[in-house]
Scaffold this active site. Sequence first.
Site, short mmCIF file in Angstrom:
data_model
loop_
_atom_site.label_atom_id
_atom_site.label_comp_id
_atom_site.label_asym_id
_atom_site.label_seq_id
_atom_site.Cartn_x
_atom_site.Cartn_y
_atom_site.Cartn_z
N HIS A 35 0.00 0.34 10.55
CA HIS A 35 0.36 -1.03 10.23
C HIS A 35 1.76 -1.04 9.60
O HIS A 35 2.21 -0.04 9.05
CB HIS A 35 -0.66 -1.65 9.27
N HIS A 36 2.42 -2.14 9.71
CA HIS A 36 3.80 -2.34 9.25
C HIS A 36 4.83 -1.65 10.14
O HIS A 36 6.03 -1.71 9.84
CB HIS A 36 4.02 -1.87 7.80
N ASP A 49 0.80 -1.23 0.00
CA ASP A 49 0.00 0.00 0.00
C ASP A 49 0.83 1.27 0.00
O ASP A 49 0.36 2.32 -0.45
CB ASP A 49 -1.00 0.01 1.17
N GLY A 103 26.52 -16.92 -0.03
CA GLY A 103 26.10 -18.31 0.03
C GLY A 103 24.71 -18.53 0.61
O GLY A 103 24.52 -19.40 1.45
N ASP A 127 17.83 -30.07 -5.12
CA ASP A 127 16.44 -30.26 -4.74
C ASP A 127 16.11 -29.55 -3.43
O ASP A 127 14.98 -29.09 -3.22
CB ASP A 127 16.10 -31.76 -4.65
N GLU A 140 9.28 -10.64 -1.74
CA GLU A 140 10.32 -9.62 -1.80
C GLU A 140 11.73 -10.23 -1.77
O GLU A 140 12.66 -9.67 -2.36
CB GLU A 140 10.16 -8.63 -0.65
N ASN A 196 19.30 -35.28 -5.11
CA ASN A 196 20.10 -36.21 -4.32
C ASN A 196 19.56 -36.33 -2.90
O ASN A 196 20.30 -36.59 -1.95
CB ASN A 196 21.58 -35.81 -4.31
N GLY A 244 18.12 -34.26 -0.62
CA GLY A 244 18.36 -33.37 0.51
C GLY A 244 19.54 -32.45 0.35
O GLY A 244 20.01 -32.19 -0.76
N GLU A 263 25.37 -29.70 3.25
CA GLU A 263 25.29 -29.78 4.71
C GLU A 263 25.72 -31.16 5.19
O GLU A 263 26.37 -31.30 6.24
CB GLU A 263 23.87 -29.46 5.19
#
Length: 598
Positions: A143-144, A55, A445, A475, A78, A502, A504, A508
């Site tokens: 608001h916001h 808005d 990253g 994925d 965003e 693969n 997952g 990690e």
Amino acid sequence: MSSDTAALEAEVNRLRLEVQTLRATTASEPIAIGSYLLERLKQLNVKQLFGVPGDFNLGLLDLVEAHPEINWVGNCNELNASYAADGYARVNETRIGAVLTTFGVGELSAMNGIAGAFSEMVPVLHIVGVPSTAQQQAKMLLHHTLGNGRYDAYIKAAENVTIAQGIILDAESAAATIDHILTECMKKARPAYLTLPTNLIYTKIPSDRLKIPLSHTQAPNDPEVEKEVLNEIVQRVDRASANDSVVILVDVCAIRHDARAEVNELVKKTGFPVYAAPMGKTVVPEDCKGYGGIYVGSISDPVVKAKVESAELILSIGCVKSDYNTGNFTYSIPAARTVEFHSDHTKIQHAVFPNIGMKALLPRLTPLLDPYSASARKITIPPPYTAVVPDDATNTITQAWLWPRISQFLRPKDVIVAETGTSNFGLMDVPFPAHSSFVSQLLWGSIGWATGCTLGVAFAARERNLGRTILFTGDGSIQLTVQELSTMVRHALTPIIFVLNNSGYEIERCIRGAEAQYNDIMDWEWTALLRTLGDRDGTKSVSYRVETKAELSKLLDDETFASAGKIQLVEIVMEMHDAPRALKVQTAMGNEENVYGY
């Protein structure tokens, strides 16, 4: 135009703008502040504005919608919009990206993308539609807001991830503020932040300043200091070249600060062997004579490592000494053997020369080094930088096989986007064809960045008549920002999207939790995504699932697929725990330092 002439012209225009600031005039045709901003963006060749309606920015969006040359993209959120603006700026190189959000909720959602652009030196203008000046002054409980009357909270947050902040509070200073913010964004190659209150969007101001172009040209180098720097560099090259021991190491800031042409002229004219840091991949064409590959400290190919680290002098251009860009800080190129060229300073050994920038310095250095080119071209370099597809009997798609095979699929002028993780490290080790571009986010990253970025990249590639836009992602990564595929369909963009399935978060798993549930994800019906996200009748897209080397090779060799006439998604089924060589080495070194203390 020479760098001296460009710098002089830029300085003249800067002074003219200062005069205009001091001497406001009403002689020109008045223009709304919002329209003034859009005209400046148009002058800077910004053709796409990313963002989400809210808005407090709808008044500006009405002007955007009526603008004949700036297209409102409209994103799903965003965060994705900020990623897209980042990608747009990276590929356009001499332009900026622009993202429009609303106050508070919108701008904070975009902030991670803005922070990434700051970290990686990408010029993005973040425009924020904010409440009226009267509402701000009264500290109304709108608001916001945070509910505490603080209207400066988000500005203070933005100060940490933008190079400059323009807070428009009145008509008198609006044009000067806009010009200053845009100039800082371009010159520093960093994001900038601009607020536009609702009550000032249509307020008329003089348009005189629009006749004076903005410039990203850096201030000229001091002639006397520059002469001293050049003499010192030439002396060091002279000593090292006697033993055929000079190499050039290029990195990403050569692109960010518009010195790609100057770097390539230096490489071409001198004939010195040249290598690239991971973030600097494709600064120099990887098919050029003398190019030896990627240097990333102890992770490097042993031959490349030996050639770089044994050199008596390394001309390091635009370097970024981050962990992943230096093989976890294992660069073995001591300052005593290095000359560093940067956008705003030059460093020779331990001596720093401020305000001696590479954009102007390199064109003066290149002819001085020409006498050394004959001997330089006799220097032994590593074998041509090639990709060898392993010949093994299995039909399983492995990381070791995939990336050399993909290298054969790439074409000149392609723009290749790699997600942080297996894709980025896999592509690091294979050569790209001439005039191709590599887009990655190795320093910040942020997982999921590559998909949002690809939207902006595809727009920029289309505007510049480049080749195909090709995304490689995992994925796990794509699940964070997958909504932006619908925006690609909506705007008839045609990237090829390779999704490495693969099961997952493989990067990690390499770091910690190889069998942990927290690295698992829900398996999606990947080949149904494009129809679900906009291509309802299946006419605008094609999706594929490949499980074997034979299936993938057949697809890559298919000319209809390779021509990229539609947006296409390819699910590549791979085994869990298979990772590129460079990623395994990098994470193993990192794990030795990331001690949890128990």
